[in-house]
Motif scaffolding. Structure first.
Motif, PDB file in Angstrom:
ATOM      1  N   UNK A   1       6.705   8.096  22.903  1.00 12.32           N
ATOM      2  CA  UNK A   1       7.306   8.859  23.996  1.00 12.32           C
ATOM      3  C   UNK A   1       8.606   9.493  23.517  1.00 12.32           C
ATOM      4  N   UNK A   2       8.814  10.762  23.819  1.00 18.50           N
ATOM      5  CA  UNK A   2      10.040  11.463  23.443  1.00 18.50           C
ATOM      6  C   UNK A   2      10.535  12.297  24.610  1.00 18.50           C
ATOM      7  N   UNK A   3      11.829  12.448  24.666  1.00 17.61           N
ATOM      8  CA  UNK A   3      12.466  13.304  25.662  1.00 17.61           C
ATOM      9  C   UNK A   3      13.612  14.030  24.958  1.00 17.61           C
ATOM     10  N   UNK A   4      13.378  15.296  24.629  1.00 18.85           N
ATOM     11  CA  UNK A   4      14.359  16.091  23.890  1.00 18.85           C
ATOM     12  C   UNK A   4      14.912  17.161  24.821  1.00 18.85           C
ATOM     13  N   UNK A   5      16.236  17.192  24.950  1.00 20.68           N
ATOM     14  CA  UNK A   5      16.894  18.172  25.820  1.00 20.68           C
ATOM     15  C   UNK A   5      18.112  18.727  25.108  1.00 20.68           C
TER      16      UNK A   5
ATOM     17  N   UNK B   1      11.351  13.836  14.057  1.00 15.45           N
ATOM     18  CA  UNK B   1      10.803  12.483  13.957  1.00 15.45           C
ATOM     19  C   UNK B   1       9.949  12.371  12.699  1.00 15.45           C
ATOM     20  N   UNK B   2      10.273  11.378  11.895  1.00 13.18           N
ATOM     21  CA  UNK B   2       9.653  11.231  10.583  1.00 13.18           C
ATOM     22  C   UNK B   2       9.040   9.844  10.448  1.00 13.18           C
ATOM     23  N   UNK B   3       8.410   9.613   9.324  1.00 13.98           N
ATOM     24  CA  UNK B   3       7.851   8.300   9.045  1.00 13.98           C
ATOM     25  C   UNK B   3       6.345   8.269   9.203  1.00 13.98           C
ATOM     26  N   UNK B   4       5.811   7.061   9.136  1.00 12.55           N
ATOM     27  CA  UNK B   4       4.363   6.894   9.141  1.00 12.55           C
ATOM     28  C   UNK B   4       3.768   6.909  10.542  1.00 12.55           C
TER      29      UNK B   4
ATOM     30  N   UNK C   1      18.411   6.549  21.052  1.00  8.97           N
ATOM     31  CA  UNK C   1      19.086   7.496  21.935  1.00  8.97           C
ATOM     32  C   UNK C   1      20.182   8.203  21.149  1.00  8.97           C
ATOM     33  N   UNK C   2      20.316   9.511  21.348  1.00 10.52           N
ATOM     34  CA  UNK C   2      21.348  10.263  20.636  1.00 10.52           C
ATOM     35  C   UNK C   2      21.713  11.510  21.429  1.00 10.52           C
ATOM     36  N   UNK C   3      22.924  12.006  21.206  1.00 13.00           N
ATOM     37  CA  UNK C   3      23.367  13.254  21.798  1.00 13.00           C
ATOM     38  C   UNK C   3      23.032  14.468  20.961  1.00 13.00           C
TER      39      UNK C   3
ATOM     40  N   UNK D   1      20.670  16.034  24.091  1.00 14.62           N
ATOM     41  CA  UNK D   1      20.302  14.921  23.221  1.00 14.62           C
ATOM     42  C   UNK D   1      18.831  14.568  23.327  1.00 14.62           C
ATOM     43  N   UNK D   2      18.473  13.406  22.813  1.00  8.73           N
ATOM     44  CA  UNK D   2      17.076  12.977  22.838  1.00  8.73           C
ATOM     45  C   UNK D   2      16.968  11.465  23.027  1.00  8.73           C
ATOM     46  N   UNK D   3      15.810  11.054  23.536  1.00  8.73           N
ATOM     47  CA  UNK D   3      15.409   9.651  23.620  1.00  8.73           C
ATOM     48  C   UNK D   3      14.019   9.547  23.031  1.00  8.73           C
ATOM     49  N   UNK D   4      13.785   8.483  22.283  1.00 14.21           N
ATOM     50  CA  UNK D   4      12.473   8.279  21.666  1.00 14.21           C
ATOM     51  C   UNK D   4      12.115   6.807  21.703  1.00 14.21           C
ATOM     52  N   UNK D   5      10.834   6.515  21.927  1.00 11.98           N
ATOM     53  CA  UNK D   5      10.347   5.139  22.006  1.00 11.98           C
ATOM     54  C   UNK D   5       9.120   4.980  21.128  1.00 11.98           C
ATOM     55  N   UNK D   6       9.109   3.892  20.350  1.00 14.45           N
ATOM     56  CA  UNK D   6       7.958   3.524  19.527  1.00 14.45           C
ATOM     57  C   UNK D   6       7.373   2.202  20.023  1.00 14.45           C
ATOM     58  N   UNK D   7       6.072   2.099  20.027  1.00 10.95           N
ATOM     59  CA  UNK D   7       5.353   0.848  20.295  1.00 10.95           C
ATOM     60  C   UNK D   7       4.370   0.650  19.140  1.00 10.95           C
ATOM     61  N   UNK D   8       4.662  -0.321  18.267  1.00  8.09           N
ATOM     62  CA  UNK D   8       3.870  -0.468  17.041  1.00  8.09           C
ATOM     63  C   UNK D   8       3.345  -1.901  16.931  1.00  8.09           C
ATOM     64  N   UNK D   9       2.018  -2.100  16.890  1.00  8.51           N
ATOM     65  CA  UNK D   9       1.454  -3.443  16.696  1.00  8.51           C
ATOM     66  C   UNK D   9       1.394  -3.798  15.212  1.00  8.51           C
ATOM     67  N   UNK D  10       1.226  -5.084  14.925  1.00 13.72           N
ATOM     68  CA  UNK D  10       1.239  -5.522  13.521  1.00 13.72           C
ATOM     69  C   UNK D  10      -0.011  -5.089  12.752  1.00 13.72           C
TER      70      UNK D  10
END
Length: 456
Positions: A267-271, A259-262, A251-253, A274-283
């Motif tokens: 889920x993202x919510x950019x306004x 969004x970077x990386x592999x 979460x950030x203002x 600020x923004x909210x982002x969620x990752x769900x990553x299995x092994x």
């Protein structure tokens, strides 16, 4: 510098060539190309200031904190493996017997969390270095989850002895000098232990901190943990999905995340706030197991990571660099406009007058740069454009002696700079807007020259 009518009859062959439309076109085209020299010098000034800006930003990052990557936690448990070896021996009389031997092997197991949750509150900050403003951040981080103790060697054989007093939990952080605040590791129902510097895993986690398991309760079915700390950084913030299942919530203002990386967020919510982002990553997304023996296997926990960069859509120096790229177009269109005035209004400008107008157009970028480093970009652009248009307009008043013609030039230059400002504010559609502007300008010029006579 006196104007002269294009209807004056040439008195000789050289005079005829000098007054011809073709020669005049070539001469003005050459002047336009010559104006690229001061434009190039303006571009070099912008490049130098951009270099100084990036150097200042790097200097701020060096003291405040670099891009942060969080890895872990990792549980490291030394243990003694007890093996009973059964050997058959034959003595001198030829009799055989079975002899058992106890073999003790010291090993160290590395275990990753069964469940990991990364919660990060990224708070934007601004730090000044001279006239330059650096965008940095402070992040409040919590790592929580649990380890699966059923994977420990003591569960597979009662003879294996776990050495919990020498066990520890480690967390990797890319820039440890920027850790601002830490809280003790919370373990289980209420026990805790302080965090200590270093990971004790120089090859696996080069930098970070650790907590000793010596005083923690290890007789747990579900070994829950929680680690909270505050860290400073710049540019970006990333994590490595070390859990069997990893969930990350950022979460950030800051309204401009990149969004970077592999693995992108699920889920993202950019306004605007600020923004909210969620990752769900299995092994299964990574290439290393849940447990392994330290020193026997090597795995790169930094190979897979995801995160965010605090992205500035169009920075000050990027805008000015883009503006300079349109400099040649501005000079060419302005010269072309004045040239059309020559051939349509029967008024001739001196080559020196063309050169001075070109220099005024080139100075726009230096004025814009010097003002934009001190005040807001939109105000700097307004002042620089107003100064440039005013100087050229006042100069042409003394040349043309016609209010109506000067107003046409004023409207043309004002519209040109207004369009450039709109293009500079765009990011994804800048090229489309530039192409559209060029087409409109060409159409206007074609309309203005539609009645030219072939013998002009």
């Amino acid at each position: 510098m006196d104007r002269q009518s294009t209807k004056e009859k040439p008195t000789g062959k050289l005079d005829s060539i000098r007054h011809s439309l073709g020669f005049r076109t070539i001469l003005i085209g050459f002047l336009a190309l010559l104006m690229l020299v001061p434009l190039f010098m303006a571009k070099e000034v912008v490049s130098d200031r951009t270099f100084y800006y990036r150097t200042a930003i790097a200097s701020v990052a060096e003291t405040w904190g670099k891009e942060q990557v969080i890895v872990g936690p990792v549980l490291v448990v030394p243990y003694t493996e007890h093996i009973i070896s059964m050997d058959t021996e034959t003595d001198e009389k030829g009799e055989t017997r079975t002899v058992s031997r106890d073999i003790f092997n010291d090993k160290t197991m590395v275990m990753l969390p069964k469940e990991l949750k990364v919660d990060a509150e990224i708070i934007e900050k601004h730090r000044k270095r001279g006239i330059y403003d650096a965008l940095v951040y402070q992040s409040e981080v919590e790592l929580s989850g649990h380890f699966d103790f059923t994977l420990l060697p003591s569960k597979s054989s009662k003879k294996n002895q776990m050495n919990w007093k020498d066990a520890w939990i480690a967390v990797g952080i890319s820039d440890t000098k920027s850790i601002d605040e830490t809280r003790p590791l919370r373990w289980g129902a209420g026990s805790n232990t302080p965090l200590k510097p270093g990971t004790l895993l120089p090859e696996l986690l080069p930098s970070g901190f650790h907590a000793s398991m010596k005083d923690l309760n290890t007789d747990l079915t579900l070994a829950k943990f929680s680690i909270k700390f505050s860290v400073n950084g710049s540019e970006g913030f990333s994590f490595s999905p070390t859990g069997e299942t990893t969930t990350a919530n950022f979460h950030s203002g800051w309204p401009h995340p990149s969004f970077t990386g592999d693995i992108p967020p699920t889920q993202t919510d950019v306004a605007a706030n600020g923004f909210d982002a969620t990752w769900q990553i299995p092994n299964i997304a990574r290439n290393h197991p849940q447990t392994w023996l330290l020193g026997k296997e090597k795995h790169d926990l930094y190979a897979l990571k995801s995160g965010v960069k605090l992205f500035s859509p169009v920075s000050l120096y990027a805008k000015i660099e883009r503006a300079v790229k349109y400099g040649a177009l501005f000079i060419g269109l302005t010269f072309l406009t004045f040239f059309i005035f020559e051939i349509t209004q029967k008024t001739r400008f001196h080559v020196i007058q063309y050169g001075l107008i070109g220099l005024a157009l080139s100075m726009f970028y230096i004025i814009l740069l010097s003002l934009a480093e001190q005040i807001a970009f939109h105000m700097a652009y307004l002042y620089a454009a107003t100064a440039t248009v005013s100087v050229i307009t006042l100069y042409t008043i003394s040349i043309l002696k016609s209010f109506g013609r000067v107003m046409l030039i004023l409207f043309f230059l004002s519209g040109l700079y207004a369009l450039l400002y709109l293009i500079l504010q765009m990011e994804d559609y800048a090229m489309l807007a530039g192409a559209g502007t060029m087409m409109i300008v060409v159409m206007v010029l074609m309309f203005a020259t539609r009645n030219l006579e072939s013998d002009t």
